[in-house]
Design a protein around this motif. Structure first.
Motif, PDB file in Angstrom:
ATOM      1  N   PRO A 136       8.628   6.299 -20.414  1.00  0.00           N
ATOM      2  CA  PRO A 136       8.045   7.082 -18.981  1.00  0.00           C
ATOM      3  C   PRO A 136       6.671   7.300 -18.975  1.00  0.00           C
ATOM      4  N   GLU A 137       5.848   6.986 -17.913  1.00  0.00           N
ATOM      5  CA  GLU A 137       4.487   7.179 -17.956  1.00  0.00           C
ATOM      6  C   GLU A 137       3.965   7.533 -16.569  1.00  0.00           C
ATOM      7  N   ARG A 138       2.996   8.212 -16.302  1.00  0.00           N
ATOM      8  CA  ARG A 138       2.622   8.336 -15.002  1.00  0.00           C
ATOM      9  C   ARG A 138       1.168   7.767 -14.838  1.00  0.00           C
ATOM     10  N   TRP A 139       1.010   6.881 -13.717  1.00  0.00           N
ATOM     11  CA  TRP A 139      -0.266   6.402 -13.320  1.00  0.00           C
ATOM     12  C   TRP A 139      -0.658   6.882 -12.315  1.00  0.00           C
ATOM     13  N   ALA A 140      -1.980   7.370 -12.206  1.00  0.00           N
ATOM     14  CA  ALA A 140      -2.792   7.843 -10.892  1.00  0.00           C
ATOM     15  C   ALA A 140      -4.026   7.237 -10.538  1.00  0.00           C
ATOM     16  N   VAL A 141      -4.022   6.723  -9.601  1.00  0.00           N
ATOM     17  CA  VAL A 141      -4.885   5.470  -8.865  1.00  0.00           C
ATOM     18  C   VAL A 141      -5.854   6.681  -7.966  1.00  0.00           C
ATOM     19  N   ASP A 142      -7.341   6.338  -8.499  1.00  0.00           N
ATOM     20  CA  ASP A 142      -8.254   7.041  -7.790  1.00  0.00           C
ATOM     21  C   ASP A 142      -9.075   5.926  -6.881  1.00  0.00           C
ATOM     22  N   VAL A 143      -8.844   5.896  -5.765  1.00  0.00           N
ATOM     23  CA  VAL A 143      -9.370   4.679  -4.715  1.00  0.00           C
ATOM     24  C   VAL A 143     -10.734   4.924  -4.568  1.00  0.00           C
ATOM     25  N   ARG A 144     -11.234   5.959  -5.036  1.00  0.00           N
ATOM     26  CA  ARG A 144     -12.827   6.276  -4.604  1.00  0.00           C
ATOM     27  C   ARG A 144     -13.538   5.427  -5.854  1.00  0.00           C
ATOM     28  N   THR A 145     -12.931   5.398  -7.269  1.00  0.00           N
ATOM     29  CA  THR A 145     -13.475   4.861  -8.221  1.00  0.00           C
ATOM     30  C   THR A 145     -12.964   3.449  -8.702  1.00  0.00           C
ATOM     31  N   GLY A 146     -11.853   3.215  -8.282  1.00  0.00           N
ATOM     32  CA  GLY A 146     -11.022   2.169  -8.622  1.00  0.00           C
ATOM     33  C   GLY A 146     -10.341   2.267  -9.970  1.00  0.00           C
ATOM     34  N   ALA A 147     -10.325   3.525 -10.473  1.00  0.00           N
ATOM     35  CA  ALA A 147      -9.726   3.801 -11.975  1.00  0.00           C
ATOM     36  C   ALA A 147      -8.370   4.092 -11.850  1.00  0.00           C
ATOM     37  N   VAL A 148      -7.691   3.742 -12.776  1.00  0.00           N
ATOM     38  CA  VAL A 148      -6.356   4.190 -12.883  1.00  0.00           C
ATOM     39  C   VAL A 148      -5.902   4.614 -14.283  1.00  0.00           C
ATOM     40  N   ARG A 149      -5.432   5.555 -14.110  1.00  0.00           N
ATOM     41  CA  ARG A 149      -5.180   6.669 -15.293  1.00  0.00           C
ATOM     42  C   ARG A 149      -3.591   6.657 -15.927  1.00  0.00           C
ATOM     43  N   ARG A 150      -3.566   6.195 -16.965  1.00  0.00           N
ATOM     44  CA  ARG A 150      -2.134   6.144 -17.624  1.00  0.00           C
ATOM     45  C   ARG A 150      -1.943   7.404 -18.591  1.00  0.00           C
ATOM     46  N   VAL A 174      -3.645  -5.536   0.861  1.00  0.00           N
ATOM     47  CA  VAL A 174      -3.274  -5.007  -0.283  1.00  0.00           C
ATOM     48  C   VAL A 174      -4.358  -4.891  -1.162  1.00  0.00           C
ATOM     49  N   ARG A 175      -4.528  -3.848  -1.509  1.00  0.00           N
ATOM     50  CA  ARG A 175      -5.827  -3.549  -2.589  1.00  0.00           C
ATOM     51  C   ARG A 175      -5.241  -3.362  -4.071  1.00  0.00           C
ATOM     52  N   TRP A 176      -6.120  -4.166  -4.786  1.00  0.00           N
ATOM     53  CA  TRP A 176      -5.735  -4.043  -6.228  1.00  0.00           C
ATOM     54  C   TRP A 176      -6.439  -3.288  -7.214  1.00  0.00           C
ATOM     55  N   TYR A 177      -5.836  -2.671  -8.102  1.00  0.00           N
ATOM     56  CA  TYR A 177      -6.584  -2.046  -9.168  1.00  0.00           C
ATOM     57  C   TYR A 177      -6.012  -2.306 -10.352  1.00  0.00           C
ATOM     58  N   GLU A 178      -6.882  -2.620 -11.453  1.00  0.00           N
ATOM     59  CA  GLU A 178      -6.585  -2.906 -12.832  1.00  0.00           C
ATOM     60  C   GLU A 178      -5.935  -1.939 -13.627  1.00  0.00           C
ATOM     61  N   VAL A 179      -4.921  -1.987 -14.349  1.00  0.00           N
ATOM     62  CA  VAL A 179      -4.373  -1.116 -15.248  1.00  0.00           C
ATOM     63  C   VAL A 179      -4.830  -1.088 -16.493  1.00  0.00           C
ATOM     64  N   ILE A 212      -2.004  -2.855  -9.968  1.00  0.00           N
ATOM     65  CA  ILE A 212      -1.131  -1.994  -9.136  1.00  0.00           C
ATOM     66  C   ILE A 212      -1.942  -2.328  -7.793  1.00  0.00           C
ATOM     67  N   GLY A 213      -0.989  -2.474  -6.853  1.00  0.00           N
ATOM     68  CA  GLY A 213      -1.556  -3.001  -5.505  1.00  0.00           C
ATOM     69  C   GLY A 213      -1.049  -1.935  -4.551  1.00  0.00           C
ATOM     70  N   LEU A 214      -2.134  -1.329  -3.650  1.00  0.00           N
ATOM     71  CA  LEU A 214      -1.700  -0.592  -2.630  1.00  0.00           C
ATOM     72  C   LEU A 214      -1.495  -1.393  -1.122  1.00  0.00           C
ATOM     73  N   LEU A 215      -0.391  -1.488  -0.709  1.00  0.00           N
ATOM     74  CA  LEU A 215      -0.404  -1.968   0.801  1.00  0.00           C
ATOM     75  C   LEU A 215       0.136  -0.995   1.547  1.00  0.00           C
ATOM     76  N   PRO A 216      -0.801  -0.916   2.658  1.00  0.00           N
ATOM     77  CA  PRO A 216      -0.420   0.361   3.574  1.00  0.00           C
ATOM     78  C   PRO A 216       0.624   0.136   4.287  1.00  0.00           C
ATOM     79  N   ARG A 217       1.224   1.127   4.494  1.00  0.00           N
ATOM     80  CA  ARG A 217       2.557   0.971   5.234  1.00  0.00           C
ATOM     81  C   ARG A 217       2.256   0.818   6.594  1.00  0.00           C
ATOM     82  N   ASP A 218       1.418   1.315   7.148  1.00  0.00           N
ATOM     83  CA  ASP A 218       1.276   1.068   8.741  1.00  0.00           C
ATOM     84  C   ASP A 218       0.447  -0.093   9.198  1.00  0.00           C
TER      85      ASP A 218
END
Length: 478
Positions: free
Chosen positions: A305-319, A258-263, A247-253
């Motif tokens: 349906p799933e919920r993915w939560a990205v923790d930008v501090r640790t780089g973890a993605v929870r499903r 883009v920063r990528w985090y493995e799921v 999952i990539g986080l592209l800042p809107r501003d």
């Protein structure tokens, strides 16, 4: 040539079977009560192949010329129903009609079949992959190829354009087949491109949908990728088992790359429900396909349906899985897009077969008919998710019935997130035709508020919109 014993292609028969004529009907009968604040058009797009006579022909559901179906509601009446093919150049030629405008690239002149939206008083049918949108009139006739979201790099508005109710902007994440990049395109309320950003995507991952929060554009890089070799077989994508999901986080501003985090688990993403920011990173609800996705049988991957939560501090993605029943086509109250939401609405459908007179098998285990299992059918349901309580309600539409994506329309003076109505097409096997069903979202399993009885069957299709007001209009946030 298919053998006479070849079972019907499920996407050319039953509830998916294309219709062969265009219909216009006025002053439609209905049961129940049509709320007066429902003043506008409910429109829905979907593939409707033109000229396929043999139901056993090999065919993918997502292919086929786009056909838009619509119902005009006003003053407690159902004024009309119309269905129209989108007149791309080839469709106009085959119907013996003059072409409506000229597409810049004849090889990419296809009839959009995925979505239909309203932007700044105009109606557009949308596809993806660099295919130009087509503009339609209020009565669903084709105007011609449109410049909505078109950029100098050759990208344009895609099927899953996302409206931000906080800014009035329309966001698109557009890809082109064979180009290892996607483009984030932002349009203002007038439909004009105001900024763009190109993002490299090595390996050509298929990014059908994306997420949007107040801070980020969320990109999904999964094992489902464009494959030129398979394109020659009529299937443009392949599942690359070695490829991780990110999952990539592209800042809107525009403040950074883009920063990528493995799921974990390498699922692919079908559709986004909604996303929002938290102090530690974004959270996105979506429809995940945990098993390899094959476009020849889109249900086999059992989307949930799933919920993915990205923790930008640790780089973890929870499903976290939100529901176990396979389902898709999520919608919310669009006024909550990009911020926390409590409710979501999805559609569940199971194609099943069983021996005549025998017990019904697990509908999830049987998806294709054969001569030994002559009785085939389809079960459809809508599901309302209460994501705060972790509960759900299911409205079953019964055996042989089919129901698609439900669009949420807020009440005239809403007092809660789920204070409004859901509109969807549902096939009525007793009538042999389709109803426009109006449900009270707060009385989800109760009696329908209204059922508008269409004179024809509407095939199970893809996405749609509620476009309020008289002429033109802009889609409610979705």
């Amino acid at each position: 040539m298919p053998s006479p014993l070849t079972p019907p292609n499920p996407y050319l028969s039953g509830v998916f079977a294309p219709v062969t004529t265009e219909t216009t009907a006025f002053d439609l009968p209905f049961t129940g009560h049509l709320p007066h604040h429902l003043d506008g058009r409910y429109l829905r797009n979907g593939p409707n192949p033109l000229g396929i006579d043999d139901p056993a022909t090999p065919h993918l559901w997502t292919l086929g010329e786009g056909m838009v179906h619509g119902v005009r509601l006003r003053a407690g009446r159902a004024e009309w129903y119309r269905n129209r093919w989108v007149r791309s150049g080839s469709v106009a030629d085959r119907l013996g009609e003059p072409r409506r405008g000229t597409a810049p690239d004849p090889l990419l002149d296809l009839a959009p079949n995925v979505h239909v939206i309203g932007v700044a008083g105009r109606t557009y049918a949308l596809l993806e992959g660099g295919i130009r949108p087509y503009e339609l009139t209020d009565e669903l006739d084709t105007v011609g190829p449109a410049d909505l979201g078109v950029t100098p790099e050759g990208f344009s508005a895609n099927a899953h354009a996302a409206h931000d109710p906080a800014t009035g902007e329309l966001h698109c994440l557009s890809f082109r087949y064979g180009v290892e990049a996607v483009q984030h395109i932002v349009l203002d309320a007038r439909g004009h491109v105001v900024r763009t950003r190109l993002v490299p995507t090595p390996g050509n991952p298929y990014m059908h949908d994306f997420g949007l929060t107040g801070r980020y554009v969320l990109l999904f890089d999964t094992p489902l990728v464009f494959d030129a070799v398979r394109l020659a077989e009529g299937i443009p994508f392949a599942w690359h088992h070695h490829r991780p999901t990110r999952i990539g986080l592209l800042p809107r501003d525009g403040s950074g790359p883009v920063r990528w985090y493995e799921v974990p688990g390498a699922p692919t993403v079908g559709h986004t429900v909604n996303a929002h920011d938290t102090p530690v990173g974004p959270v996105v609800d979506l429809i995940a396909h945990p098993d390899p996705l094959d476009l020849r049988d889109v249900g086999r991957s059992r989307p949930v349906p799933e919920r993915w939560a990205v923790d930008v501090r640790t780089g973890a993605v929870r499903r976290d899985r939100l529901h176990d029943r396979p389902q898709d086509f999520p919608r919310i109250n669009g006024h909550h897009a990009g911020r926390p939401h409590r409710y979501a609405y999805t559609a569940a459908g199971e194609l099943y077969t069983r021996p005549t007179g025998g017990p019904a098998p697990d509908p999830l285990a049987l998806r294709h008919g054969d001569p030994e299992r002559p009785e085939r059918g389809f079960r459809g349901a809508l599901i309302k998710h209460d994501l705060l309580r972790g509960t759900s309600e299911t409205r079953e539409f019964g055996r042989h019935a089919a129901v698609g994506e439900a669009v949420f329309v807020p009440a005239e003076h809403p007092t809660a997130e789920d204070d409004g109505h859901l509109l969807t097409f549902a096939y009525d096997p007793e009538r042999g035709a389709t109803d426009l069903v109006v449900l009270a979202a707060q009385d989800f399993t109760g009696p329908a508020v209204a059922r508008v009885h269409l004179p024809v069957r509407v095939p199970l299709g893809l996405h749609g919109s509620w476009i309020p007001g008289g002429r033109g209009g802009t889609s409610d946030p979705a």
